[in-house]
Design a protein around this motif. Sequence first.
Motif, PDB file in Angstrom:
ATOM      1  N   ILE A  97       0.826  -1.203   0.000  1.00 12.72           N
ATOM      2  CA  ILE A  97       0.000   0.000   0.000  1.00 12.72           C
ATOM      3  C   ILE A  97       0.867   1.262   0.000  1.00 12.72           C
ATOM      4  O   ILE A  97       1.741   1.432   0.855  1.00 12.72           O
ATOM      5  CB  ILE A  97      -0.954   0.030   1.226  1.00 12.72           C
ATOM      6  CG1 ILE A  97      -1.715  -1.308   1.373  1.00 12.72           C
ATOM      7  CG2 ILE A  97      -1.934   1.205   1.120  1.00 12.72           C
ATOM      8  CD1 ILE A  97      -2.585  -1.683   0.171  1.00 12.72           C
ATOM      9  N   THR A  99       0.710   5.716  -1.429  1.00  8.79           N
ATOM     10  CA  THR A  99      -0.077   6.907  -1.122  1.00  8.79           C
ATOM     11  C   THR A  99      -0.146   7.927  -2.263  1.00  8.79           C
ATOM     12  O   THR A  99       0.761   7.986  -3.110  1.00  8.79           O
ATOM     13  CB  THR A  99       0.559   7.603   0.115  1.00  8.79           C
ATOM     14  OG1 THR A  99      -0.051   8.871   0.305  1.00  8.79           O
ATOM     15  CG2 THR A  99       2.044   7.817  -0.067  1.00  8.79           C
ATOM     16  N   THR A 148      -3.351   4.801  -2.301  1.00  3.61           N
ATOM     17  CA  THR A 148      -4.655   5.220  -1.831  1.00  3.61           C
ATOM     18  C   THR A 148      -4.540   6.563  -1.117  1.00  3.61           C
ATOM     19  O   THR A 148      -3.455   7.158  -1.092  1.00  3.61           O
ATOM     20  CB  THR A 148      -5.267   4.131  -0.925  1.00  3.61           C
ATOM     21  OG1 THR A 148      -6.627   4.457  -0.651  1.00  3.61           O
ATOM     22  CG2 THR A 148      -4.503   3.984   0.385  1.00  3.61           C
ATOM     23  N   LEU A 151      -7.436   7.780   4.142  1.00  2.00           N
ATOM     24  CA  LEU A 151      -8.027   6.559   4.712  1.00  2.00           C
ATOM     25  C   LEU A 151      -8.706   6.814   6.053  1.00  2.00           C
ATOM     26  O   LEU A 151      -8.189   7.555   6.883  1.00  2.00           O
ATOM     27  CB  LEU A 151      -6.924   5.544   4.970  1.00  2.00           C
ATOM     28  CG  LEU A 151      -6.515   4.518   3.924  1.00  2.00           C
ATOM     29  CD1 LEU A 151      -5.558   3.525   4.573  1.00  2.00           C
ATOM     30  CD2 LEU A 151      -7.717   3.802   3.359  1.00  2.00           C
ATOM     31  N   THR A 184     -11.301   7.535   1.629  1.00  2.00           N
ATOM     32  CA  THR A 184     -11.334   6.100   1.312  1.00  2.00           C
ATOM     33  C   THR A 184     -11.610   5.288   2.571  1.00  2.00           C
ATOM     34  O   THR A 184     -10.882   5.406   3.568  1.00  2.00           O
ATOM     35  CB  THR A 184      -9.966   5.662   0.706  1.00  2.00           C
ATOM     36  OG1 THR A 184      -9.659   6.532  -0.391  1.00  2.00           O
ATOM     37  CG2 THR A 184     -10.011   4.234   0.218  1.00  2.00           C
ATOM     38  N   LEU A 189     -11.216  -0.659   0.688  1.00  2.00           N
ATOM     39  CA  LEU A 189      -9.860  -0.978   0.220  1.00  2.00           C
ATOM     40  C   LEU A 189      -9.516  -2.432   0.541  1.00  2.00           C
ATOM     41  O   LEU A 189      -8.918  -3.128  -0.279  1.00  2.00           O
ATOM     42  CB  LEU A 189      -8.843  -0.013   0.841  1.00  2.00           C
ATOM     43  CG  LEU A 189      -7.369  -0.251   0.514  1.00  2.00           C
ATOM     44  CD1 LEU A 189      -7.127  -0.323  -0.991  1.00  2.00           C
ATOM     45  CD2 LEU A 189      -6.484   0.847   1.114  1.00  2.00           C
ATOM     46  N   HIS A 208      -4.208   2.675  -8.660  1.00  2.00           N
ATOM     47  CA  HIS A 208      -4.775   3.679  -7.747  1.00  2.00           C
ATOM     48  C   HIS A 208      -6.143   3.230  -7.256  1.00  2.00           C
ATOM     49  O   HIS A 208      -6.951   2.743  -8.048  1.00  2.00           O
ATOM     50  CB  HIS A 208      -4.939   5.030  -8.472  1.00  2.00           C
ATOM     51  CG  HIS A 208      -3.639   5.709  -8.763  1.00  2.00           C
ATOM     52  ND1 HIS A 208      -3.534   6.838  -9.534  1.00  2.00           N
ATOM     53  CD2 HIS A 208      -2.367   5.420  -8.353  1.00  2.00           C
ATOM     54  CE1 HIS A 208      -2.275   7.217  -9.599  1.00  2.00           C
ATOM     55  NE2 HIS A 208      -1.543   6.373  -8.896  1.00  2.00           N
ATOM     56  N   PHE A 209      -6.388   3.411  -5.983  1.00  2.00           N
ATOM     57  CA  PHE A 209      -7.741   3.145  -5.466  1.00  2.00           C
ATOM     58  C   PHE A 209      -8.119   4.115  -4.339  1.00  2.00           C
ATOM     59  O   PHE A 209      -7.387   4.267  -3.351  1.00  2.00           O
ATOM     60  CB  PHE A 209      -7.890   1.714  -4.914  1.00  2.00           C
ATOM     61  CG  PHE A 209      -9.268   1.501  -4.346  1.00  2.00           C
ATOM     62  CD1 PHE A 209     -10.349   1.215  -5.176  1.00  2.00           C
ATOM     63  CD2 PHE A 209      -9.511   1.663  -2.990  1.00  2.00           C
ATOM     64  CE1 PHE A 209     -11.637   1.087  -4.660  1.00  2.00           C
ATOM     65  CE2 PHE A 209     -10.796   1.538  -2.471  1.00  2.00           C
ATOM     66  CZ  PHE A 209     -11.858   1.250  -3.304  1.00  2.00           C
ATOM     67  N   THR A 210      -9.256   4.761  -4.514  1.00  6.49           N
ATOM     68  CA  THR A 210      -9.899   5.543  -3.448  1.00  6.49           C
ATOM     69  C   THR A 210     -11.394   5.354  -3.672  1.00  6.49           C
ATOM     70  O   THR A 210     -11.790   4.771  -4.675  1.00  6.49           O
ATOM     71  CB  THR A 210      -9.614   7.062  -3.571  1.00  6.49           C
ATOM     72  OG1 THR A 210     -10.182   7.512  -4.822  1.00  6.49           O
ATOM     73  CG2 THR A 210      -8.141   7.400  -3.527  1.00  6.49           C
ATOM     74  N   LYS A 264      -8.974   6.059 -11.173  1.00  2.00           N
ATOM     75  CA  LYS A 264      -9.186   4.650 -10.796  1.00  2.00           C
ATOM     76  C   LYS A 264      -9.467   3.780 -12.022  1.00  2.00           C
ATOM     77  O   LYS A 264      -9.879   2.636 -11.896  1.00  2.00           O
ATOM     78  CB  LYS A 264     -10.370   4.537  -9.829  1.00  2.00           C
ATOM     79  CG  LYS A 264     -10.022   4.745  -8.374  1.00  2.00           C
ATOM     80  CD  LYS A 264      -9.996   6.161  -7.935  1.00  2.00           C
ATOM     81  CE  LYS A 264     -11.320   6.855  -8.009  1.00  2.00           C
ATOM     82  NZ  LYS A 264     -11.205   8.312  -7.687  1.00  2.00           N
TER      83      LYS A 264
END
Length: 294
Positions: A97, A99, A148, A151, A184, A189, A208-210, A264
């Motif tokens: 993970i 950022t 991400t 969080l 997120t 996640l 990428h993930f949010t 994303k």
Amino acid sequence: MIWLIGNKGMLGQDVEKLLKRKRLSYLASDKEVDIKNYQILKEFTKDIKIEWIINCTGYTDVDKAEKEIEKAFLINRDGVRNISKIALEKQAKLVHISTDYVFNGEKNKHLSYTEDDKTEPINLYGKSKLAGEKETKETFKKYFIIRTAWLYGRGGKNFVSTMLKLFKEKEEIKVVSDQWGSPTYTVDLAEVILKMINNDSDKFGIYHFTNEGVTNWYEFAREIYRKSKKLGIIDSNKEVGIRGIETKEYPTPAQRPKWSLLSKEKIKRELNLDIRNWEGALEDFLTTLSLQTK
Ligand SMILES: NC(=O)c1ccc[n+]([C@@H]2O[C@H](COP(=O)([O-])OP(=O)(O)OC[C@H]3O[C@@H](n4cnc5c(N)ncnc54)[C@H](OP(=O)(O)O)[C@@H]3O)[C@@H](O)[C@H]2O)c1
């Protein structure tokens, strides 16, 4: 066997819950198996066949990192190198993970950062995380680095928990309104991480993930206030004034990117994902919280 590293952290706790729910066999460790020490990691995994490693550890105090530079790099760079070396030796795949703070936040507003965009961290935390990404890339190929942002979840201190505390204690709070990004939920996640493992693709690389959508900290705070009042998490009779301010009125040791919307598209395509928006995820989180505190 899956090895979850950092199972006591905010994200790690939700990943572990999901591993249990899905009855997957896994091994978990946190601070007691220090990622800074390669021999300790090697010893811990001796004679264990590991197919996947999920790394949820990290030095995550963005402001403190400005002073504790060596510590941040030892964990976020050297620790990640050690984990990557073990992954290589075990022929395991790694989900690591990272950022949005690897970017400088200067991209034109309304444009999202893609995985191929130029990185240029503006704080020490971001620099240490980028150095960790580089270590992984240079060590082996079978990695999925998920970047991400913003969080929050049940298992740790975060912006939502801080706001809920402040709403109870204060009559008025000031929140910066000129830093934009995407909140997120750790549960979302965690699901994506397990989906990635289940997918077992060989399209390694950065993703990428949010949650979907973009907001600023001030609007985010207002939404937390509105929803937590509606759900009875905070006193419906107490009024708290929330005022938007500029970053320059709230100086912090670490500079933060002004604009960090992540694209994303790649992860959506790869996992056939439908990502919910941040407001829906927040509602879900606060609903869970309200049920658990009643
Ligand atoms: N939080 C965010 O907003 C955010 C945003 C973008 C990306 N990320 C990334 O997402 C990941 C998960 O974040 P999080 O907020 O869940 O982090 P977290 O709550 O701080 O959890 C990290 C865990 O790693 C442990 N750890 C620290 N040093 C270690 C070491 N040397 N060996 C083994 N374990 C160690 C921590 O233990 P201690 O607590 O005892 O130190 C903690 O349990 C991190 O990589 C972070 O950089 C976070």
